[in-house]
Enzyme design. Sequence first.
Site, mmCIF file in Angstrom:
data_model
loop_
_atom_site.group_PDB
_atom_site.id
_atom_site.type_symbol
_atom_site.label_atom_id
_atom_site.label_comp_id
_atom_site.label_asym_id
_atom_site.label_seq_id
_atom_site.Cartn_x
_atom_site.Cartn_y
_atom_site.Cartn_z
ATOM 1 N N SER A 189 0.816 -1.213 0.000
ATOM 2 C CA SER A 189 0.000 0.000 0.000
ATOM 3 C C SER A 189 0.850 1.264 0.000
ATOM 4 C CB SER A 189 -0.870 -0.025 1.259
ATOM 5 O OG SER A 189 -1.440 1.233 1.473
ATOM 6 N N TYR A 240 -2.427 -0.335 10.483
ATOM 7 C CA TYR A 240 -2.661 -0.993 9.186
ATOM 8 C C TYR A 240 -1.440 -0.827 8.275
ATOM 9 C CZ TYR A 240 -3.985 -1.373 4.297
ATOM 10 O OH TYR A 240 -3.987 -1.693 2.959
ATOM 11 N N LYS A 265 1.566 -3.565 6.588
ATOM 12 C CA LYS A 265 1.993 -3.691 5.186
ATOM 13 C C LYS A 265 3.513 -3.540 5.083
ATOM 14 C CE LYS A 265 -1.694 -4.765 3.532
ATOM 15 N NZ LYS A 265 -1.931 -5.904 2.655
#
Length: 337
Positions: A117, A141, A145
């Site tokens: 991402s 989050y 990643k």
Amino acid sequence: MKVLITGGAGYIGSTIASALEDTGHTPVILDSLITGKREFTRGRAFYEGDIDDSALLGRIFKEHPDIYAVIHCAALIVVPESTEKPYEYYQDNVAKSLELFRTLRDLGCKRLVFSSSASIYDVVPGFMVTESAPLKPSSPYARTKYMMEMILRDFCAAYGMRGIALRYFNPIGADPKMRTGLHVDSPTHILGRLVDVQLGKLDKFMVTGTDYSTRDGTGIRDYIHVWDLARAHVKAVEGFEQAFQRAGEPEDGYLVINLGTGRGVTVRELVTAFEKVTGKPLAQADGPARPGDVAGSFCNADTARNLLGWQAELSIEQGISDALKWGEMKDKVLKKG
Ligand SMILES: NC(=O)c1ccc[n+]([C@@H]2O[C@H](COP(=O)([O-])OP(=O)(O)OC[C@H]3O[C@@H](n4cnc5c(N)ncnc54)[C@H](O)[C@@H]3O)[C@@H](O)[C@H]2O)c1
């Protein structure tokens, strides 16, 4: 080519499955349905289960020994939720992915494409990032990643695997043939919220964050049509070995590639494009930034063009109109299940 897609019942994974099918390939789906939709797996080889279930993966590879590569999309993906539930996010995205990679290593599966991402980038002056731009994941989050990229790179270097981390910018739209699209009931994705206002499911659109140092103070993003994103995965799988050759065979067997349009669009500009497509003014209000939000970035897309021979083709207006069309059909498609 046969390709295993983890998270293939989700928004992006299911669109990748359609893009693979449309180019003559065969997707095999592994998804726990924790957020994904069974309807999106209809007519496809589908295994319901968790990515850390090594026995299930063993069965999948026994039944499909010709799987050429794995595209790992499965994850929990909601940034604000990740700040409230870091355990769940590190568990699902990091711990389980680690087990998945170990199992794939043991099964001799050596080609991995990973859904990473753009949220791992730091905010840079001018907002345009290349793959070597500084990283500063600003939410649990995004940190999952970032960690998975590090783990994948170490696995590739140590175990003779090869991995391509694709750093997605901001996917919008739906499958142009309306097989799949954004499936969540209360989307946190910006375009999902815009569509919900248009459909009367939300009173007004909140512009979250208006004092960033962008041209109009709102966040800047690189909105990429999900179909363009899906096509990039087809290119990454078809041209997997070639991408490494073109990159000069990096010793660690690991590549990072940005997937975006190369064009920065602010939230206000997106709203204006939305109003242009619908022909109506949109009810909106300004509000504070959400936890974990940043000013944003857009991408330098040269690496994708050079290594994959891919570039985004569909316009932002097409993304908006496909999202609107999907918004009208979503409930019908998802009820057919
Ligand atoms: N949507 C975005 O804006 C965006 C942007 C950048 C990166 N990504 C990445 O793309 C990938 C796909 O995102 P999406 O938007 O399609 O999300 P999604 O929620 O629609 O899809 C994720 C899928 O993974 C499945 N899943 C989650 N944990 C699992 C597990 N442990 N085992 C098996 N299946 C599991 C879910 O059921 C779901 O079907 C994610 O890795 C996400 O981090 C998404």
